[in-house]
Design a protein around this motif. Structure first.
Motif, PDB file in Angstrom:
ATOM      1  N   HIS A  27     -44.997  -3.393  70.672  1.00  0.00           N
ATOM      2  CA  HIS A  27     -45.075  -4.279  69.334  1.00  0.00           C
ATOM      3  C   HIS A  27     -45.575  -5.525  69.570  1.00  0.00           C
ATOM      4  CE1 HIS A  27     -41.444  -1.765  67.341  1.00  0.00           C
ATOM      5  NE2 HIS A  27     -42.348  -0.957  67.725  1.00  0.00           N
ATOM      6  N   SER A  28     -46.535  -6.048  68.868  1.00  0.00           N
ATOM      7  CA  SER A  28     -47.134  -7.410  68.934  1.00  0.00           C
ATOM      8  C   SER A  28     -45.757  -8.369  68.516  1.00  0.00           C
ATOM      9  CB  SER A  28     -48.234  -7.722  68.104  1.00  0.00           C
ATOM     10  OG  SER A  28     -47.771  -7.386  66.743  1.00  0.00           O
ATOM     11  N   SER A  29     -45.891  -9.453  69.023  1.00  0.00           N
ATOM     12  CA  SER A  29     -44.928 -10.561  68.860  1.00  0.00           C
ATOM     13  C   SER A  29     -44.786 -11.162  67.209  1.00  0.00           C
ATOM     14  CB  SER A  29     -45.127 -11.778  69.692  1.00  0.00           C
ATOM     15  OG  SER A  29     -46.280 -12.256  69.439  1.00  0.00           O
ATOM     16  N   ILE A  30     -46.008 -11.060  66.815  1.00  0.00           N
ATOM     17  CA  ILE A  30     -45.866 -11.658  65.246  1.00  0.00           C
ATOM     18  C   ILE A  30     -46.528 -10.516  64.261  1.00  0.00           C
ATOM     19  CG2 ILE A  30     -46.874 -13.187  63.568  1.00  0.00           C
ATOM     20  CD1 ILE A  30     -45.025 -14.568  65.622  1.00  0.00           C
ATOM     21  N   VAL A  31     -45.780  -9.969  63.332  1.00  0.00           N
ATOM     22  CA  VAL A  31     -46.128  -9.401  62.254  1.00  0.00           C
ATOM     23  C   VAL A  31     -45.616  -9.902  60.974  1.00  0.00           C
ATOM     24  CG1 VAL A  31     -46.318  -7.009  63.844  1.00  0.00           C
ATOM     25  CG2 VAL A  31     -44.030  -7.741  62.614  1.00  0.00           C
ATOM     26  N   SER A  32     -46.266  -9.075  59.965  1.00  0.00           N
ATOM     27  CA  SER A  32     -45.669  -9.581  58.451  1.00  0.00           C
ATOM     28  C   SER A  32     -46.451 -10.683  57.919  1.00  0.00           C
ATOM     29  CB  SER A  32     -44.223  -9.722  58.428  1.00  0.00           C
ATOM     30  OG  SER A  32     -43.547  -8.580  58.822  1.00  0.00           O
ATOM     31  N   THR A  33     -46.897 -10.727  56.751  1.00  0.00           N
ATOM     32  CA  THR A  33     -47.647 -11.776  56.181  1.00  0.00           C
ATOM     33  C   THR A  33     -46.235 -12.935  56.073  1.00  0.00           C
ATOM     34  OG1 THR A  33     -48.755 -10.521  54.832  1.00  0.00           O
ATOM     35  CG2 THR A  33     -48.352 -12.811  54.013  1.00  0.00           C
ATOM     36  N   ARG A  34     -46.561 -14.046  56.257  1.00  0.00           N
ATOM     37  CA  ARG A  34     -45.673 -15.164  56.390  1.00  0.00           C
ATOM     38  C   ARG A  34     -44.498 -15.157  55.412  1.00  0.00           C
ATOM     39  NH1 ARG A  34     -43.234 -18.905  59.215  1.00  0.00           N
ATOM     40  NH2 ARG A  34     -45.353 -19.497  60.274  1.00  0.00           N
ATOM     41  N   HIS A  35     -44.927 -15.069  54.097  1.00  0.00           N
ATOM     42  CA  HIS A  35     -43.635 -15.205  53.050  1.00  0.00           C
ATOM     43  C   HIS A  35     -42.768 -14.099  53.318  1.00  0.00           C
ATOM     44  CE1 HIS A  35     -46.158 -18.255  51.728  1.00  0.00           C
ATOM     45  NE2 HIS A  35     -46.469 -17.833  50.542  1.00  0.00           N
ATOM     46  N   TYR A  36     -42.785 -12.900  53.818  1.00  0.00           N
ATOM     47  CA  TYR A  36     -42.115 -11.942  53.885  1.00  0.00           C
ATOM     48  C   TYR A  36     -41.692 -11.516  55.450  1.00  0.00           C
ATOM     49  CZ  TYR A  36     -44.649 -11.721  49.456  1.00  0.00           C
ATOM     50  OH  TYR A  36     -45.051 -12.048  48.501  1.00  0.00           O
ATOM     51  N   ARG A  37     -41.934 -12.443  56.239  1.00  0.00           N
ATOM     52  CA  ARG A  37     -41.550 -12.455  57.494  1.00  0.00           C
ATOM     53  C   ARG A  37     -39.987 -12.730  57.772  1.00  0.00           C
ATOM     54  NH1 ARG A  37     -45.641 -15.754  60.934  1.00  0.00           N
ATOM     55  NH2 ARG A  37     -47.015 -14.248  59.978  1.00  0.00           N
ATOM     56  N   ALA A  38     -39.689 -11.660  58.619  1.00  0.00           N
ATOM     57  CA  ALA A  38     -38.060 -11.825  58.760  1.00  0.00           C
ATOM     58  C   ALA A  38     -37.763 -12.619  59.979  1.00  0.00           C
ATOM     59  CB  ALA A  38     -37.671 -10.155  59.313  1.00  0.00           C
ATOM     60  N   PRO A  39     -36.473 -13.190  60.002  1.00  0.00           N
ATOM     61  CA  PRO A  39     -36.338 -14.409  60.959  1.00  0.00           C
ATOM     62  C   PRO A  39     -36.220 -13.781  62.346  1.00  0.00           C
ATOM     63  CG  PRO A  39     -34.083 -13.406  59.775  1.00  0.00           C
ATOM     64  CD  PRO A  39     -35.557 -12.895  58.964  1.00  0.00           C
ATOM     65  N   GLU A  40     -35.943 -12.657  62.626  1.00  0.00           N
ATOM     66  CA  GLU A  40     -35.994 -12.160  63.804  1.00  0.00           C
ATOM     67  C   GLU A  40     -37.391 -12.241  64.652  1.00  0.00           C
ATOM     68  OE1 GLU A  40     -35.969  -8.136  61.652  1.00  0.00           O
ATOM     69  OE2 GLU A  40     -35.088 -10.285  61.754  1.00  0.00           O
ATOM     70  N   ILE A  41     -38.572 -12.068  63.723  1.00  0.00           N
ATOM     71  CA  ILE A  41     -39.934 -12.293  64.237  1.00  0.00           C
ATOM     72  C   ILE A  41     -40.108 -13.587  64.451  1.00  0.00           C
ATOM     73  CG2 ILE A  41     -42.196 -11.961  63.503  1.00  0.00           C
ATOM     74  CD1 ILE A  41     -41.312  -9.770  61.630  1.00  0.00           C
ATOM     75  N   ILE A  42     -39.758 -14.645  63.660  1.00  0.00           N
ATOM     76  CA  ILE A  42     -39.949 -16.225  64.064  1.00  0.00           C
ATOM     77  C   ILE A  42     -39.175 -16.595  65.216  1.00  0.00           C
ATOM     78  CG2 ILE A  42     -39.650 -18.401  62.897  1.00  0.00           C
ATOM     79  CD1 ILE A  42     -39.769 -17.160  60.268  1.00  0.00           C
ATOM     80  N   LEU A  43     -38.107 -15.960  65.434  1.00  0.00           N
ATOM     81  CA  LEU A  43     -37.054 -16.430  66.515  1.00  0.00           C
ATOM     82  C   LEU A  43     -37.830 -15.654  67.851  1.00  0.00           C
ATOM     83  CD1 LEU A  43     -33.595 -16.539  64.866  1.00  0.00           C
ATOM     84  CD2 LEU A  43     -35.217 -18.495  65.468  1.00  0.00           C
ATOM     85  N   GLY A  44     -38.630 -14.898  67.751  1.00  0.00           N
ATOM     86  CA  GLY A  44     -39.166 -14.262  69.042  1.00  0.00           C
ATOM     87  C   GLY A  44     -38.047 -13.458  69.414  1.00  0.00           C
ATOM     88  N   LEU A  45     -37.430 -12.615  68.676  1.00  0.00           N
ATOM     89  CA  LEU A  45     -36.380 -11.725  69.176  1.00  0.00           C
ATOM     90  C   LEU A  45     -36.658 -10.185  69.322  1.00  0.00           C
ATOM     91  CD1 LEU A  45     -33.282 -13.460  67.381  1.00  0.00           C
ATOM     92  CD2 LEU A  45     -34.008 -13.648  69.515  1.00  0.00           C
ATOM     93  N   GLY A  46     -37.871  -9.966  68.771  1.00  0.00           N
ATOM     94  CA  GLY A  46     -38.391  -8.627  68.813  1.00  0.00           C
ATOM     95  C   GLY A  46     -38.010  -8.003  67.271  1.00  0.00           C
ATOM     96  N   TRP A  47     -38.441  -6.784  66.956  1.00  0.00           N
ATOM     97  CA  TRP A  47     -38.537  -6.488  65.673  1.00  0.00           C
ATOM     98  C   TRP A  47     -38.495  -4.749  65.750  1.00  0.00           C
ATOM     99  CZ3 TRP A  47     -42.683  -3.693  64.309  1.00  0.00           C
ATOM    100  CH2 TRP A  47     -43.873  -3.832  64.933  1.00  0.00           C
ATOM    101  N   ASN A  48     -37.996  -4.261  64.668  1.00  0.00           N
ATOM    102  CA  ASN A  48     -37.995  -2.928  64.370  1.00  0.00           C
ATOM    103  C   ASN A  48     -37.942  -2.725  63.016  1.00  0.00           C
ATOM    104  OD1 ASN A  48     -37.712   0.212  64.909  1.00  0.00           O
ATOM    105  ND2 ASN A  48     -37.165  -0.551  67.095  1.00  0.00           N
ATOM    106  N   TYR A  49     -37.314  -1.690  62.375  1.00  0.00           N
ATOM    107  CA  TYR A  49     -37.164  -0.794  61.089  1.00  0.00           C
ATOM    108  C   TYR A  49     -36.566  -2.150  60.112  1.00  0.00           C
ATOM    109  CZ  TYR A  49     -37.857   3.583  63.125  1.00  0.00           C
ATOM    110  OH  TYR A  49     -38.239   4.694  64.071  1.00  0.00           O
ATOM    111  N   PRO A  50     -35.658  -2.830  60.619  1.00  0.00           N
ATOM    112  CA  PRO A  50     -35.132  -3.679  59.707  1.00  0.00           C
ATOM    113  C   PRO A  50     -36.204  -4.872  59.114  1.00  0.00           C
ATOM    114  CG  PRO A  50     -33.500  -3.489  61.468  1.00  0.00           C
ATOM    115  CD  PRO A  50     -34.925  -2.649  61.728  1.00  0.00           C
ATOM    116  N   CYS A  51     -37.264  -5.347  60.097  1.00  0.00           N
ATOM    117  CA  CYS A  51     -38.116  -6.063  59.485  1.00  0.00           C
ATOM    118  C   CYS A  51     -38.787  -5.586  58.048  1.00  0.00           C
ATOM    119  CB  CYS A  51     -39.177  -6.404  60.648  1.00  0.00           C
ATOM    120  SG  CYS A  51     -40.499  -5.317  60.731  1.00  0.00           S
ATOM    121  N   ASP A  52     -38.960  -4.488  57.881  1.00  0.00           N
ATOM    122  CA  ASP A  52     -39.365  -3.874  56.561  1.00  0.00           C
ATOM    123  C   ASP A  52     -38.559  -4.174  55.485  1.00  0.00           C
ATOM    124  OD1 ASP A  52     -41.706  -3.019  57.542  1.00  0.00           O
ATOM    125  OD2 ASP A  52     -41.239  -1.002  57.714  1.00  0.00           O
TER     126      ASP A  52
END
Length: 289
Positions: free
Chosen positions: A138-163
């Motif tokens: 998984h790349s570190s940054i995904v999602s268009t800014r306005h819809y980006r989950a907090p775990e992505i911004i915090l660099g915690l990794g991401w999975n299904y819940p980011c959707d």
């Protein structure tokens, strides 16, 4: 080619096209440009909002859009796929037809007294170019800014819940006509989240990546408003309401169930968010009497 692979994978398991994902017809290479042919669809929900001067959709339509969106994402998650770029621009109406209906409030600028509503609530999810298989790197940054989950911004990794977080943001936007988090900077984005949803969990802050830890003081509190880049940024955060108050401004019917659903989709802790399947059983999606 990654998108073609995903589209074929989705189509193989969706013979009748009932899963609300766009159907690939074929693809071809034209002078080293990969072209994908899909079924003909209507405008995106964002385009429809824009043409309608950002007049929000009625809650009954939001219910139908939300149900179909969750069904398509649940289908993807069952196939171990994560869309990672859910937003109104990537949700298309199946039909371009619309009707004009009396507006609930008069437009003071041009005196018009109507709004447009789609004739059909049928939608399809598109744009699988950023879709990831769960077992891929998984790349570190995904999602268009306005819809980006907090775990992505915090660099915690991401999975299904980011959707799921993105879906929560989308539903708020469809109810209000405006994006929930209108920002282009991480600290301001986190401050907006706290303004709308309350403080970030301390355990998430403490696990933040080195590049994200700079947004916090002593590892426990967001560095806001001290770290704001401008007064305009502080004002942009301050004008936001708590989620339940924001919903109450735009939703008259089904208000408690809409609010409860949104809180379930917009949990800071990814493991506490509703799954797409769980959300489909929420009381908001029961047929209204």
């Amino acid at each position: 080619m990654v998108e073609i692979d995903v589209l074929n994978h989705l189509a193989k398991n969706d013979k009748d096209g009932s899963k609300c994902c766009v159907q690939i017809q074929r693809w071809f290479d034209y002078r080293n440009h990969i072209c994908i042919v899909c079924e003909k669809l209507g405008p995106s929900l964002y385009d429809f909002l824009k043409r309608n001067k950002y007049c929000p959709f009625p809650v009954e339509l939001v219910r139908e859009f939300g149900r179909q969106l969750l069904e398509s994402v649940a289908y993807m998650h069952d196939l171990r796929l994560i869309h990672t770029d859910l937003k109104p621009e990537n949700i298309l109406l199946v039909s371009s037809e619309y009707v004009k209906v009396p507006s609930y409030k008069k437009n003071s600028q041009d005196g018009t007294n109507f709004r447009c509503l789609p004739k059909s609530s049928a939608i399809k999810l598109i744009d699988f170019g950023s879709t990831a298989f769960e077992n891929q790197d998984h790349s570190s940054i995904v999602s268009t800014r306005h819809y980006r989950a907090p775990e992505i911004i915090l660099g915690l990794g991401w999975n299904y819940p980011c959707d799921i977080w993105s879906i929560g943001c989308i539903l708020v936007e469809l109810c209000s006509g405006e994006a929930l988090f209108q920002t282009h900077e991480n600290l301001e984005h986190l401050a907006m989240m706290e303004r709308v949803l309350g403080p970030l969990p301390e355990h998430m802050i403490q696990k933040a990546s080195p590049s994200a830890s700079k947004y916090f003081r002593r590892g426990i509190r967001l560095n806001w408003p001290e770290g704001a880049v401008s007064r305009e940024s502080i004002r942009a955060v301050r004008k936001l309401d708590r989620l339940k108050d924001l919903v109450s401004q735009h939703v008259e019917y089904s208000r408690p169930s809409v609010t409860d659903l949104l809180y379930g989709l917009l949990k800071f802790e990814p493991s506490e968010r509703l799954t797409a399947r769980e959300a489909l059983y929420h009381p908001f999606f029961k047929s209204p009497t």
